[in-house]
Motif scaffolding. Structure first.
Motif, PDB file in Angstrom:
ATOM      1  N   ALA A  10       0.711  -1.088   0.223  1.00 30.75           N
ATOM      2  CA  ALA A  10       0.073   0.173  -0.113  1.00 30.75           C
ATOM      3  C   ALA A  10       0.638   1.316   0.029  1.00 30.75           C
ATOM      4  CB  ALA A  10      -0.905   0.053   1.315  1.00 30.75           C
ATOM      5  N   ALA A  11       1.940   1.347   0.589  1.00 30.66           N
ATOM      6  CA  ALA A  11       2.759   2.376   0.728  1.00 30.66           C
ATOM      7  C   ALA A  11       3.499   2.747  -0.409  1.00 30.66           C
ATOM      8  CB  ALA A  11       3.882   2.144   2.001  1.00 30.66           C
ATOM      9  N   ARG A  20       3.254  13.014   3.262  1.00 29.93           N
ATOM     10  CA  ARG A  20       4.015  12.275   4.249  1.00 29.93           C
ATOM     11  C   ARG A  20       3.971  13.392   5.365  1.00 29.93           C
ATOM     12  NH1 ARG A  20       8.239   8.981   4.520  1.00 29.93           N
ATOM     13  NH2 ARG A  20       9.869   9.021   6.215  1.00 29.93           N
ATOM     14  N   THR A  21       3.084  13.291   6.284  1.00 24.43           N
ATOM     15  CA  THR A  21       2.556  14.232   7.296  1.00 24.43           C
ATOM     16  C   THR A  21       3.708  14.514   8.325  1.00 24.43           C
ATOM     17  OG1 THR A  21       1.175  12.837   8.483  1.00 24.43           O
ATOM     18  CG2 THR A  21      -0.028  14.199   6.873  1.00 24.43           C
ATOM     19  N   GLU A  40      -1.778  14.490  11.111  1.00 27.22           N
ATOM     20  CA  GLU A  40      -2.351  13.719  10.017  1.00 27.22           C
ATOM     21  C   GLU A  40      -3.519  14.647   9.354  1.00 27.22           C
ATOM     22  OE1 GLU A  40      -2.654  10.645   6.909  1.00 27.22           O
ATOM     23  OE2 GLU A  40      -1.147  11.303   8.249  1.00 27.22           O
ATOM     24  N   GLN A  41      -4.065  15.780  10.148  1.00 21.72           N
ATOM     25  CA  GLN A  41      -5.062  16.735   9.756  1.00 21.72           C
ATOM     26  C   GLN A  41      -4.581  17.410   8.562  1.00 21.72           C
ATOM     27  OE1 GLN A  41      -3.233  17.445  12.308  1.00 21.72           O
ATOM     28  NE2 GLN A  41      -3.026  19.450  12.196  1.00 21.72           N
ATOM     29  N   MET A  42      -3.008  17.176   8.249  1.00 22.62           N
ATOM     30  CA  MET A  42      -2.793  17.950   7.088  1.00 22.62           C
ATOM     31  C   MET A  42      -2.517  16.966   5.827  1.00 22.62           C
ATOM     32  SD  MET A  42       0.664  20.065   9.182  1.00 22.62           S
ATOM     33  CE  MET A  42       0.930  20.932   8.024  1.00 22.62           C
ATOM     34  N   GLN A  43      -3.106  15.948   5.938  1.00 21.58           N
ATOM     35  CA  GLN A  43      -3.150  14.973   4.899  1.00 21.58           C
ATOM     36  C   GLN A  43      -4.555  15.579   4.045  1.00 21.58           C
ATOM     37  OE1 GLN A  43      -2.242  12.443   2.600  1.00 21.58           O
ATOM     38  NE2 GLN A  43      -1.550  11.707   4.308  1.00 21.58           N
ATOM     39  N   ARG A  44      -4.267  14.846   2.550  1.00 21.76           N
ATOM     40  CA  ARG A  44      -5.201  15.353   1.615  1.00 21.76           C
ATOM     41  C   ARG A  44      -6.616  15.211   2.185  1.00 21.76           C
ATOM     42  NH1 ARG A  44      -1.613  17.502  -2.088  1.00 21.76           N
ATOM     43  NH2 ARG A  44      -0.163  15.880  -2.923  1.00 21.76           N
ATOM     44  N   GLY A 152      -2.868   1.779   7.531  1.00 19.83           N
ATOM     45  CA  GLY A 152      -1.476   1.170   8.397  1.00 19.83           C
ATOM     46  C   GLY A 152      -0.413   1.757   7.605  1.00 19.83           C
ATOM     47  N   THR A 153      -0.312   2.456   6.316  1.00 23.15           N
ATOM     48  CA  THR A 153       0.813   3.118   6.020  1.00 23.15           C
ATOM     49  C   THR A 153       0.965   4.370   6.914  1.00 23.15           C
ATOM     50  OG1 THR A 153      -0.241   4.912   4.395  1.00 23.15           O
ATOM     51  CG2 THR A 153       0.210   2.642   3.589  1.00 23.15           C
ATOM     52  N   LEU A 154       0.128   4.920   7.696  1.00 22.69           N
ATOM     53  CA  LEU A 154       0.564   6.054   8.366  1.00 22.69           C
ATOM     54  C   LEU A 154       1.447   5.663   9.694  1.00 22.69           C
ATOM     55  CD1 LEU A 154      -2.259   8.228   9.979  1.00 22.69           C
ATOM     56  CD2 LEU A 154      -0.238   7.598  11.442  1.00 22.69           C
ATOM     57  N   THR A 155       1.278   4.418  10.215  1.00 26.52           N
ATOM     58  CA  THR A 155       2.042   4.122  11.238  1.00 26.52           C
ATOM     59  C   THR A 155       3.485   3.603  10.554  1.00 26.52           C
ATOM     60  OG1 THR A 155       0.243   3.310  12.469  1.00 26.52           O
ATOM     61  CG2 THR A 155       2.267   2.803  13.542  1.00 26.52           C
ATOM     62  N   ARG A 156       3.354   3.085   9.631  1.00 28.03           N
ATOM     63  CA  ARG A 156       4.924   2.639   9.028  1.00 28.03           C
ATOM     64  C   ARG A 156       5.432   4.154   8.771  1.00 28.03           C
ATOM     65  NH1 ARG A 156       6.995   2.296   3.719  1.00 28.03           N
ATOM     66  NH2 ARG A 156       8.273   0.296   3.162  1.00 28.03           N
ATOM     67  N   GLU A 157       4.800   4.888   7.955  1.00 29.95           N
ATOM     68  CA  GLU A 157       5.473   6.224   7.856  1.00 29.95           C
ATOM     69  C   GLU A 157       6.111   7.030   8.995  1.00 29.95           C
ATOM     70  OE1 GLU A 157       3.488   9.119   5.042  1.00 29.95           O
ATOM     71  OE2 GLU A 157       3.323  10.166   6.810  1.00 29.95           O
ATOM     72  N   TRP A 158       5.339   6.972  10.148  1.00 29.41           N
ATOM     73  CA  TRP A 158       5.719   7.413  11.480  1.00 29.41           C
ATOM     74  C   TRP A 158       6.894   6.776  11.979  1.00 29.41           C
ATOM     75  CZ3 TRP A 158       1.524   8.295  15.520  1.00 29.41           C
ATOM     76  CH2 TRP A 158       1.894   9.473  16.365  1.00 29.41           C
TER      77      TRP A 158
END
Length: 306
Positions: A10-11, A20-21, A40-44, A152-158
């Motif tokens: 997915a990433a 990439r917030t 993450e409120q700065m996401q699309r 899940g890509t959010l936590t991976r990115e973090w």
């Protein structure tokens, strides 16, 4: 389910489609210890939902009938935006309480929008009827593998950004966001689920040992107002032993105000819910415990700038 593989794929799909917030380290809110926040409120479209929407569309064969989604607002905006960017037509159903800002966001995307009376569950019923009638592809807000893998890509990115926390606090509605975090992290870090007292879907499911319908309401209902937590979220919560706490509407509002007054982050109630658990004492970290908070959405009911 090999969640690590699903989220990694997915990433790759999301490259160039999502933001990439940023991450902020902050010592404030009267806590007496620093916390790490992912904004993450700065996401699309103003929430994490864009991740699941894009992953679903990019990993599926979208039929000629297009897409359909039910939403409290944020998911609908994300599906509408992703559909427009990828050249698909979209039909979105939202309840009245989604609020003018989220409804306006969906309208500006060019999607076909229907506002229904009632709550999220009523919008979902209408979306399912539309799916059966037209053959459109349903993009579920939280309880589908592509949605959860995208979140899940959010936590991976973090983690790629240097996450140091022992514990992450995450707000829960239907559970797609926290499911993505649990799927990626397993038991490598502690996750605490935070829910409004007036929308305790995961808390109730864990107590009843199965997802069940609950009454929902309160200040965060247009984002955290799913009537029943997703099965994927429930199963992962049981598997990982995830702790769940609840917070009051008044406490959520105080955290929302604090985010604005102390670090000029304008967020919706759902976006402040995870922080609320720390500010209210619903979750009390151990003396040496490093904590992080996910700020998940910035779409207030009323658009502050019209």
């Amino acid at each position: 389910m090999d969640w690590t593989q699903e989220i990694t794929k997915a990433a790759t799909r999301l490259e160039g489609h999502t933001v990439r917030t940023p991450v902020l380290s902050f010592d404030g809110f009267g806590l007496g210890y620093p916390i790490e926040m992912k904004l993450e409120q700065m996401q699309r479209t103003g929430s994490f939902k864009a991740r699941g929407a894009f992953n679903t569309l990019l990993s599926s064969d979208v039929p000629n009938a297009g897409l359909v989604a039910a939403s409290g607002g944020n998911h609908g905006a994300a599906v509408a935006y992703a559909a427009k960017k990828l050249g698909h037509k979209a039909k979105i159903f939202v309840p009245e309480f989604a609020g003018p800002a989220k409804i306006g966001l969906i309208k500006r995307s060019g999607a076909d929008l229907t506002v229904v009376q009632g709550e999220y569950a009523n919008a979902l019923q209408d979306a399912q009827a539309y799916e059966a009638k037209t053959g459109a592809m349903q993009v579920h807000a939280f309880d589908a593998v592509p949605t959860v893998a995208g979140q899940g890509t959010l936590t991976r990115e973090w983690e790629e950004q240097g996450l140091e926390a022992d514990t992450i606090l995450i707000a829960v509605g239907g559970g797609g966001l926290i499911a993505g975090a649990m799927a990626w992290l397993g038991n490598r870090r502690k996750i605490v689920a935070v829910e409004p007292e007036k929308a305790p879907t995961l808390h109730t499911a864990l107590a009843r040992k199965a997802p069940v319908d609950v009454e929902v309401g309160g200040v965060a209902a247009n984002a955290l107002g799913a009537r029943k937590v997703g099965q994927i979220c429930y199963d992962l919560a049981v598997e990982t032993g995830t702790e769940c706490v609840t917070v009051t509407d008044d406490a959520i509002t105080k955290a929302q105000v604090a985010l604005w007054q102390e670090c000029r982050q304008l967020v919706e109630p759902a976006g402040a819910t995870a922080l609320t658990a720390l500010m209210s004492g619903a979750y009390k970290p151990a003396p040496d415990e490093r904590v992080a908070v996910l700020v998940c959405g910035g779409n207030l009911s009323d658009d502050p700038f019209g």
